[in-house]
Write a protein that holds these residues in place. Structure first.
Motif, mmCIF file in Angstrom:
data_model
loop_
_atom_site.group_PDB
_atom_site.id
_atom_site.type_symbol
_atom_site.label_atom_id
_atom_site.label_comp_id
_atom_site.label_asym_id
_atom_site.label_seq_id
_atom_site.Cartn_x
_atom_site.Cartn_y
_atom_site.Cartn_z
ATOM 1 N N LEU A 17 0.829 -1.209 0.000
ATOM 2 C CA LEU A 17 0.000 0.000 0.000
ATOM 3 C C LEU A 17 0.863 1.257 0.000
ATOM 4 C CD1 LEU A 17 -2.676 -1.091 2.632
ATOM 5 C CD2 LEU A 17 -2.862 -1.139 0.152
ATOM 6 N N PRO A 18 0.308 2.366 -0.491
ATOM 7 C CA PRO A 18 -1.036 2.466 -1.070
ATOM 8 C C PRO A 18 -1.047 1.992 -2.513
ATOM 9 C CG PRO A 18 0.006 4.614 -1.119
ATOM 10 C CD PRO A 18 0.986 3.684 -0.443
ATOM 11 N N LEU A 19 -2.186 1.482 -2.956
ATOM 12 C CA LEU A 19 -2.365 1.132 -4.355
ATOM 13 C C LEU A 19 -2.695 2.393 -5.148
ATOM 14 C CD1 LEU A 19 -4.608 -2.027 -3.815
ATOM 15 C CD2 LEU A 19 -2.197 -2.033 -4.497
ATOM 16 N N ARG A 20 -2.360 2.362 -6.439
ATOM 17 C CA ARG A 20 -2.655 3.517 -7.300
ATOM 18 C C ARG A 20 -3.613 3.077 -8.398
ATOM 19 N NH1 ARG A 20 3.410 5.122 -8.816
ATOM 20 N NH2 ARG A 20 3.286 2.914 -9.357
ATOM 21 N N GLN A 21 -4.694 3.804 -8.552
ATOM 22 C CA GLN A 21 -5.687 3.448 -9.565
ATOM 23 C C GLN A 21 -5.072 3.423 -10.962
ATOM 24 O OE1 GLN A 21 -8.963 6.174 -8.963
ATOM 25 N NE2 GLN A 21 -9.964 4.793 -7.520
ATOM 26 N N ARG A 22 -4.104 4.303 -11.216
ATOM 27 C CA ARG A 22 -3.533 4.373 -12.566
ATOM 28 C C ARG A 22 -2.734 3.124 -12.937
ATOM 29 N NH1 ARG A 22 -0.564 8.176 -9.610
ATOM 30 N NH2 ARG A 22 1.669 7.748 -9.396
ATOM 31 N N ASP A 23 -2.417 2.291 -11.943
ATOM 32 C CA ASP A 23 -1.689 1.056 -12.236
ATOM 33 C C ASP A 23 -2.598 -0.047 -12.775
ATOM 34 O OD1 ASP A 23 0.679 2.199 -11.417
ATOM 35 O OD2 ASP A 23 0.573 1.377 -9.380
ATOM 36 N N PHE A 24 -3.915 0.169 -12.719
ATOM 37 C CA PHE A 24 -4.876 -0.845 -13.158
ATOM 38 C C PHE A 24 -5.715 -0.306 -14.323
ATOM 39 C CE2 PHE A 24 -3.863 -1.746 -8.752
ATOM 40 C CZ PHE A 24 -3.546 -3.096 -8.808
ATOM 41 N N LYS A 25 -5.936 -1.170 -15.308
ATOM 42 C CA LYS A 25 -6.661 -0.763 -16.517
ATOM 43 C C LYS A 25 -7.974 -1.509 -16.721
ATOM 44 C CE LYS A 25 -3.150 1.859 -17.469
ATOM 45 N NZ LYS A 25 -3.266 3.299 -17.129
ATOM 46 N N LEU A 26 -8.206 -2.551 -15.907
ATOM 47 C CA LEU A 26 -9.410 -3.366 -16.057
ATOM 48 C C LEU A 26 -9.845 -3.857 -14.689
ATOM 49 C CD1 LEU A 26 -11.408 -5.042 -17.926
ATOM 50 C CD2 LEU A 26 -9.711 -6.892 -17.795
ATOM 51 N N ILE A 27 -11.161 -3.834 -14.443
ATOM 52 C CA ILE A 27 -11.720 -4.480 -13.248
ATOM 53 C C ILE A 27 -12.824 -5.422 -13.694
ATOM 54 C CG2 ILE A 27 -13.293 -2.527 -12.765
ATOM 55 C CD1 ILE A 27 -12.861 -3.274 -9.725
ATOM 56 N N ALA A 28 -12.767 -6.658 -13.215
ATOM 57 C CA ALA A 28 -13.747 -7.689 -13.581
ATOM 58 C C ALA A 28 -14.558 -8.059 -12.352
ATOM 59 C CB ALA A 28 -13.038 -8.926 -14.127
ATOM 60 N N PHE A 29 -15.872 -8.087 -12.515
ATOM 61 C CA PHE A 29 -16.771 -8.439 -11.428
ATOM 62 C C PHE A 29 -17.521 -9.729 -11.740
ATOM 63 C CE2 PHE A 29 -16.597 -3.793 -11.047
ATOM 64 C CZ PHE A 29 -16.481 -3.607 -9.679
ATOM 65 N N ASP A 30 -17.685 -10.563 -10.725
ATOM 66 C CA ASP A 30 -18.721 -11.578 -10.725
ATOM 67 C C ASP A 30 -20.042 -10.839 -10.516
ATOM 68 O OD1 ASP A 30 -20.124 -14.127 -10.221
ATOM 69 O OD2 ASP A 30 -20.074 -13.485 -8.117
ATOM 70 N N MET A 31 -21.169 -11.473 -10.881
ATOM 71 C CA MET A 31 -22.455 -10.805 -10.721
ATOM 72 C C MET A 31 -23.184 -11.226 -9.439
ATOM 73 S SD MET A 31 -25.780 -10.530 -13.290
ATOM 74 C CE MET A 31 -26.190 -12.281 -13.277
ATOM 75 N N CYS A 177 -7.833 -8.658 -21.488
ATOM 76 C CA CYS A 177 -6.513 -8.054 -21.280
ATOM 77 C C CYS A 177 -5.741 -7.971 -22.598
ATOM 78 C CB CYS A 177 -5.711 -8.846 -20.255
ATOM 79 S SG CYS A 177 -6.282 -8.674 -18.558
ATOM 80 N N THR A 178 -5.763 -9.052 -23.349
ATOM 81 C CA THR A 178 -5.066 -9.075 -24.646
ATOM 82 C C THR A 178 -5.648 -8.027 -25.585
ATOM 83 O OG1 THR A 178 -4.560 -11.426 -24.413
ATOM 84 C CG2 THR A 178 -4.493 -10.524 -26.637
ATOM 85 N N GLN A 179 -6.973 -7.957 -25.613
ATOM 86 C CA GLN A 179 -7.666 -6.986 -26.465
ATOM 87 C C GLN A 179 -7.277 -5.546 -26.101
ATOM 88 O OE1 GLN A 179 -11.893 -7.734 -26.620
ATOM 89 N NE2 GLN A 179 -12.347 -5.668 -27.325
ATOM 90 N N LEU A 180 -7.092 -5.306 -24.811
ATOM 91 C CA LEU A 180 -6.735 -3.960 -24.341
ATOM 92 C C LEU A 180 -5.234 -3.699 -24.400
ATOM 93 C CD1 LEU A 180 -9.063 -3.778 -21.186
ATOM 94 C CD2 LEU A 180 -9.375 -2.556 -23.355
ATOM 95 N N GLY A 181 -4.459 -4.742 -24.672
ATOM 96 C CA GLY A 181 -3.008 -4.592 -24.726
ATOM 97 C C GLY A 181 -2.381 -4.395 -23.354
ATOM 98 N N ILE A 182 -2.959 -5.042 -22.336
ATOM 99 C CA ILE A 182 -2.438 -4.916 -20.976
ATOM 100 C C ILE A 182 -2.060 -6.286 -20.425
ATOM 101 C CG2 ILE A 182 -3.830 -2.866 -20.547
ATOM 102 C CD1 ILE A 182 -5.680 -4.671 -18.785
ATOM 103 N N ALA A 183 -1.271 -6.282 -19.368
ATOM 104 C CA ALA A 183 -0.913 -7.529 -18.684
ATOM 105 C C ALA A 183 -1.993 -7.874 -17.656
ATOM 106 C CB ALA A 183 0.429 -7.368 -17.981
ATOM 107 N N PRO A 184 -2.203 -9.162 -17.361
ATOM 108 C CA PRO A 184 -3.154 -9.539 -16.310
ATOM 109 C C PRO A 184 -2.847 -8.879 -14.965
ATOM 110 C CG PRO A 184 -2.557 -11.463 -17.595
ATOM 111 C CD PRO A 184 -1.652 -10.351 -18.046
ATOM 112 N N SER A 185 -1.575 -8.543 -14.743
ATOM 113 C CA SER A 185 -1.207 -7.870 -13.492
ATOM 114 C C SER A 185 -1.807 -6.474 -13.389
ATOM 115 C CB SER A 185 0.316 -7.787 -13.377
ATOM 116 O OG SER A 185 0.849 -7.043 -14.463
#
Length: 237
Positions: A17-31, A177-185
């Motif tokens: 911590l702290p985490l930075r929002q700019r380090d993440f490009k995708l959020i996936a939710f279960d419903m 992730c691949t479509q967005l050109g980002i890493a799973p991390s």
């Protein structure tokens, strides 16, 4: 995983911590029981007088006691035969509610530039309405077969496969992730049941929300009280 309490009802493990929002490009939710307050399949079963039977299968699947999720869903969907579209709409309008903090968390992630993915072992009837309501970018879920305004007790095969289980959730997340050109991390995954673990295990930040014990144990963040927006407490802009 050894967790420590960041704040009352908010546990963390392996998180710097702290985490930075700019380090993440995708959020996936279960419903079901994550983004929303109900298990849709259980409520559909209630409409045809089979809730107890279906709920027992759902609970065993979410606890990880049933390892073949696809077969467990086929069993449950078969028991939904005869439920009408009018009854399904009634469930959406009268019983389905966003979980506390869901709208706030989605809005904050979108404001930070993240794309939002909804992956569900539930049904497109609900995911598509939530997509439109919350402005979600991607969804994947199962399609219920409808004939003459009622469920047949079967799902409809899709180009990607037959049933969205844990492996398909992970596959869809990685594909996005691949479509967005980002890493799973650079992705976050939020869930509550055993079928969410495959996607939670491959991302940079895994979040359990009022989850089953096995999911809380493996998640990097466990929200155990309060709403989904408690995740934002871990971030700086």
């Amino acid at each position: 995983m050894e967790h420590t309490e960041f704040a009352p009802g908010l546990m963390i493990a392996g998180v710097t911590l702290p985490l930075r929002q700019r380090d993440f490009k995708l959020i996936a939710f279960d419903m079901d029981s994550t983004l929303i307050n109900i298990e849709c399949v259980d409520e559909l079963a209630d409409a045809v007088g089979r809730k107890a039977e279906v709920s027992a299968i759902t609970e065993a699947a979410m606890q990880g006691e049933i390892t073949d999720y696809k077969e467990s869903l086929r069993q449950r969907v078969a028991l939904l035969k005869g439920a009408t579209l009018a009854q399904i709409e009634q469930i959406y309008t009268e019983r389905l509610r966003l979980n506390p903090g869901a709208q706030e968390l989605v809005a904050a992630c979108k404001l930070a530039g993240m794309k939002v993915l909804l992956v569900s072992g539930g049904f497109t009837y609900f995911t598509e309405r939530l997509r439109d309501r919350l402005g979600l970018d991607y969804t994947r879920a199962n399609v219920l077969e409808v004939v003459a305004g009622a469920l047949t007790g079967r799902t409809v095969d899709q180009p990607w496969g037959d049933i969205c289980d844990g492996d398909e959730k992970r596959s869809m997340l990685l594909q996005t992730c691949t479509q967005l050109g980002i890493a799973p991390s650079q992705a976050i995954a939020v869930g509550d049941g055993a079928n969410d673990l495959p996607m939670m295990d491959v991302v940079g930040l895994s979040v359990a929300y009022h989850a089953k014990p096995a999911v809380r144990e493996r998640a990097m963040v466990s929200i155990e009280s309060g709403g989904l927006d408690r995740l934002l407490e871990l971030f700086v802009r």
